[in-house]
Design a protein around this motif. Structure first.
Motif, PDB file in Angstrom:
ATOM      1  N   HIS A   1       0.832  -1.203   0.000  1.00 29.02           N
ATOM      2  CA  HIS A   1       0.000   0.000   0.000  1.00 29.02           C
ATOM      3  C   HIS A   1       0.865   1.251   0.000  1.00 29.02           C
ATOM      4  CE1 HIS A   1      -3.305   2.703   1.206  1.00 29.02           C
ATOM      5  NE2 HIS A   1      -2.412   3.232   2.008  1.00 29.02           N
ATOM      6  N   SER A   2       1.913   1.260   0.825  1.00 31.89           N
ATOM      7  CA  SER A   2       2.776   2.432   0.941  1.00 31.89           C
ATOM      8  C   SER A   2       3.452   2.773  -0.380  1.00 31.89           C
ATOM      9  CB  SER A   2       3.830   2.181   2.021  1.00 31.89           C
ATOM     10  OG  SER A   2       4.763   3.237   2.066  1.00 31.89           O
ATOM     11  N   VAL A   3       3.951   1.761  -1.076  1.00 28.37           N
ATOM     12  CA  VAL A   3       4.639   2.005  -2.347  1.00 28.37           C
ATOM     13  C   VAL A   3       3.667   2.525  -3.400  1.00 28.37           C
ATOM     14  CG1 VAL A   3       5.941   0.944  -4.229  1.00 28.37           C
ATOM     15  CG2 VAL A   3       6.472   0.361  -1.863  1.00 28.37           C
TER      16      VAL A   3
ATOM     17  N   GLY B   1       6.715   7.288 -20.443  1.00 27.50           N
ATOM     18  CA  GLY B   1       7.950   6.946 -21.116  1.00 27.50           C
ATOM     19  C   GLY B   1       9.111   6.649 -20.192  1.00 27.50           C
ATOM     20  N   ASP B   2       8.987   7.022 -18.907  1.00 29.01           N
ATOM     21  CA  ASP B   2      10.049   6.697 -17.961  1.00 29.01           C
ATOM     22  C   ASP B   2      10.158   5.181 -17.830  1.00 29.01           C
ATOM     23  OD1 ASP B   2      10.553   9.349 -17.517  1.00 29.01           O
ATOM     24  OD2 ASP B   2       9.521   9.453 -15.584  1.00 29.01           O
ATOM     25  N   VAL B   3      11.374   4.675 -17.790  1.00 27.78           N
ATOM     26  CA  VAL B   3      11.613   3.230 -17.726  1.00 27.78           C
ATOM     27  C   VAL B   3      12.496   2.924 -16.521  1.00 27.78           C
ATOM     28  CG1 VAL B   3      12.515   1.203 -18.919  1.00 27.78           C
ATOM     29  CG2 VAL B   3      11.472   3.074 -20.239  1.00 27.78           C
ATOM     30  N   PHE B   4      12.112   1.881 -15.782  1.00 29.35           N
ATOM     31  CA  PHE B   4      12.860   1.488 -14.594  1.00 29.35           C
ATOM     32  C   PHE B   4      13.058  -0.014 -14.580  1.00 29.35           C
ATOM     33  CE2 PHE B   4      10.487   5.290 -13.570  1.00 29.35           C
ATOM     34  CZ  PHE B   4      11.433   6.090 -12.941  1.00 29.35           C
ATOM     35  N   SER B   5      14.205  -0.423 -14.068  1.00 32.05           N
ATOM     36  CA  SER B   5      14.432  -1.848 -13.833  1.00 32.05           C
ATOM     37  C   SER B   5      13.848  -2.199 -12.470  1.00 32.05           C
ATOM     38  CB  SER B   5      15.926  -2.154 -13.836  1.00 32.05           C
ATOM     39  OG  SER B   5      16.560  -1.531 -12.719  1.00 32.05           O
ATOM     40  N   MET B   6      13.686  -3.488 -12.217  1.00 32.89           N
ATOM     41  CA  MET B   6      13.211  -3.938 -10.916  1.00 32.89           C
ATOM     42  C   MET B   6      14.145  -3.435  -9.818  1.00 32.89           C
ATOM     43  SD  MET B   6      10.471  -6.078 -11.237  1.00 32.89           S
ATOM     44  CE  MET B   6      10.541  -7.487 -10.126  1.00 32.89           C
ATOM     45  N   GLU B   7      15.459  -3.489 -10.080  1.00 37.31           N
ATOM     46  CA  GLU B   7      16.437  -3.062  -9.084  1.00 37.31           C
ATOM     47  C   GLU B   7      16.298  -1.572  -8.773  1.00 37.31           C
ATOM     48  OE1 GLU B   7      17.722  -6.738 -11.005  1.00 37.31           O
ATOM     49  OE2 GLU B   7      17.105  -4.788 -11.812  1.00 37.31           O
ATOM     50  N   GLN B   8      16.035  -0.776  -9.793  1.00 37.11           N
ATOM     51  CA  GLN B   8      15.878   0.668  -9.582  1.00 37.11           C
ATOM     52  C   GLN B   8      14.636   0.972  -8.752  1.00 37.11           C
ATOM     53  OE1 GLN B   8      16.034   1.717 -13.789  1.00 37.11           O
ATOM     54  NE2 GLN B   8      17.968   2.833 -13.472  1.00 37.11           N
ATOM     55  N   ILE B   9      13.561   0.219  -8.994  1.00 39.64           N
ATOM     56  CA  ILE B   9      12.340   0.430  -8.203  1.00 39.64           C
ATOM     57  C   ILE B   9      12.578   0.031  -6.748  1.00 39.64           C
ATOM     58  CG2 ILE B   9       9.921  -0.226  -7.920  1.00 39.64           C
ATOM     59  CD1 ILE B   9       9.819  -0.633 -10.967  1.00 39.64           C
ATOM     60  N   GLU B  10      13.271  -1.089  -6.546  1.00 41.54           N
ATOM     61  CA  GLU B  10      13.609  -1.514  -5.190  1.00 41.54           C
ATOM     62  C   GLU B  10      14.372  -0.414  -4.460  1.00 41.54           C
ATOM     63  OE1 GLU B  10      15.429  -5.446  -4.743  1.00 41.54           O
ATOM     64  OE2 GLU B  10      14.715  -5.898  -6.779  1.00 41.54           O
TER      65      GLU B  10
ATOM     66  N   ARG C   1      14.615   2.847  -5.251  1.00 38.37           N
ATOM     67  CA  ARG C   1      13.887   4.118  -5.157  1.00 38.37           C
ATOM     68  C   ARG C   1      12.913   4.116  -3.984  1.00 38.37           C
ATOM     69  NH1 ARG C   1      12.370   7.997  -9.447  1.00 38.37           N
ATOM     70  NH2 ARG C   1      10.614   9.246  -8.734  1.00 38.37           N
ATOM     71  N   TYR C   2      12.232   2.980  -3.780  1.00 42.60           N
ATOM     72  CA  TYR C   2      11.190   2.926  -2.751  1.00 42.60           C
ATOM     73  C   TYR C   2      11.589   2.109  -1.518  1.00 42.60           C
ATOM     74  CZ  TYR C   2       8.488   5.050  -6.442  1.00 42.60           C
ATOM     75  OH  TYR C   2       8.047   5.911  -7.423  1.00 42.60           O
ATOM     76  N   GLY C   3      12.786   1.553  -1.541  1.00 45.51           N
ATOM     77  CA  GLY C   3      13.305   0.866  -0.369  1.00 45.51           C
ATOM     78  C   GLY C   3      12.528  -0.362   0.044  1.00 45.51           C
ATOM     79  N   VAL C   4      12.129  -1.178  -0.937  1.00 51.27           N
ATOM     80  CA  VAL C   4      11.341  -2.375  -0.634  1.00 51.27           C
ATOM     81  C   VAL C   4      11.943  -3.594  -1.333  1.00 51.27           C
ATOM     82  CG1 VAL C   4       9.175  -1.160  -0.205  1.00 51.27           C
ATOM     83  CG2 VAL C   4       9.772  -1.825  -2.550  1.00 51.27           C
ATOM     84  N   SER C   5      11.422  -4.751  -0.986  1.00 46.50           N
ATOM     85  CA  SER C   5      11.955  -6.000  -1.522  1.00 46.50           C
ATOM     86  C   SER C   5      11.457  -6.276  -2.937  1.00 46.50           C
ATOM     87  CB  SER C   5      11.539  -7.163  -0.619  1.00 46.50           C
ATOM     88  OG  SER C   5      10.140  -7.391  -0.726  1.00 46.50           O
TER      89      SER C   5
ATOM     90  N   GLU D   1       4.497  -7.317  -6.743  1.00 41.12           N
ATOM     91  CA  GLU D   1       3.077  -7.121  -6.470  1.00 41.12           C
ATOM     92  C   GLU D   1       2.616  -5.741  -6.920  1.00 41.12           C
ATOM     93  OE1 GLU D   1       0.845  -9.399  -5.438  1.00 41.12           O
ATOM     94  OE2 GLU D   1       2.540 -10.745  -5.752  1.00 41.12           O
ATOM     95  N   VAL D   2       3.444  -4.744  -6.685  1.00 41.10           N
ATOM     96  CA  VAL D   2       3.103  -3.381  -7.093  1.00 41.10           C
ATOM     97  C   VAL D   2       3.004  -3.290  -8.608  1.00 41.10           C
ATOM     98  CG1 VAL D   2       3.996  -1.023  -7.221  1.00 41.10           C
ATOM     99  CG2 VAL D   2       3.999  -2.242  -5.035  1.00 41.10           C
ATOM    100  N   ILE D   3       3.946  -3.916  -9.307  1.00 35.81           N
ATOM    101  CA  ILE D   3       3.922  -3.872 -10.773  1.00 35.81           C
ATOM    102  C   ILE D   3       2.657  -4.541 -11.307  1.00 35.81           C
ATOM    103  CG2 ILE D   3       5.055  -4.752 -12.852  1.00 35.81           C
ATOM    104  CD1 ILE D   3       7.732  -4.298 -11.399  1.00 35.81           C
ATOM    105  N   LYS D   4       2.231  -5.627 -10.687  1.00 36.03           N
ATOM    106  CA  LYS D   4       0.992  -6.283 -11.117  1.00 36.03           C
ATOM    107  C   LYS D   4      -0.191  -5.317 -11.045  1.00 36.03           C
ATOM    108  CE  LYS D   4       2.200 -11.031  -9.776  1.00 36.03           C
ATOM    109  NZ  LYS D   4       1.897 -12.141  -8.815  1.00 36.03           N
TER     110      LYS D   4
END
Length: 235
Positions: free
Chosen positions: A9-11, A27-36, A38-42, A48-51
């Protein structure tokens, strides 16, 4: 809003703020690692967030490409999550106005149907919710008033006996909540609007579809007018 709890929920809330503020754009593109990072999550939370983001058209995910933010035209505009994001951001008044315009087309029709289809239990819920509004509104107990208001409109839509109309309830709940959370409600709700809720419940209970329809139209029109007046006063 009910889109999961905890970090999930927080993310989503933080992503919504980044999107509506323009910190994230189409158009912004992020890898899974960059999202982790940026938001400090696993990685599990990110998946789950991407889904969720994919399910509402906000992003696409492709192997070797990453997660791509889509233009707003691709977003599912009737998603309660997206409505919630916009109500929290600079598009708040525009979003409230759009929902109000939609309510004027939907809720009067639901009331007309409810006057012919509502069950005894639904009629009792409508009367109880209206009575709760009549009790708490004049006292300025806005949080409790909001709970009764949401219950009234949810029940009204369900009582239409039309699943598509009933499915509109989460959008109305977000709009009513946003109006209260962002000080777009009078300190004391208009007595006329409260009385109209009581009258709609009575019209539905007594089987008067035209009266239920017309009075419901007054309710949703008054809500937008009140918000416009508060916004104008704040300029």
């Amino acid at each position: 809003m009910n889109q999961g709890g905890g970090l999930h929920h927080s993310v989503l809330t933080r992503i919504g703020a980044d999107l509506t503020s323009g910190r994230l754009g189409a158009g912004d593109v992020f890898s899974m690692e960059q999202i982790e990072a940026r938001y400090g999550v696993s990685r599990t939370v990110v998946r789950e967030v991407i889904k969720v983001l994919e399910s509402i058209g906000v992003a696409t995910s492709r192997r070797r490409v990453g997660v791509t933010i889509q233009p707003e035209s691709a977003w599912e505009s009737l998603s309660p999550l997206i409505i919630h994001w916009r109500l929290e951001g600079p598009q708040r008044l525009a979003q409230l106005r759009e929902v109000s315009e939609l309510r004027r087309g939907v809720e009067p029709q639901a009331a007309w149907l409810a006057a012919q289809r509502a069950t005894p239990e639904q009629i009792e819920r409508l009367r109880a919710a209206a009575a709760g509004m009549a009790e708490t509104g004049p006292k300025g107990e806005l949080r409790t008033y909001l709970e009764h208001d949401i219950d009234f409109h949810r029940t009204l839509l369900e009582a239409s006996g039309n699943a598509l109309l009933a499915g509109f309830a989460p959008f109305v709940a977000e709009a009513l909540t946003g109006r209260t959370d962002h000080d777009l409600m009078p300190d004391i709700p208009e007595q006329g609007a409260i009385d109209w809720h009581v009258e709609v419940a009575a019209a539905i209970g007594d089987g008067h579809p035209e009266l239920a329809e017309e009075t419901t139209r007054r309710i949703v029109t008054e809500a937008q007018t009140a918000m416009d007046e508060i916004d104008a006063a704040g300029d």
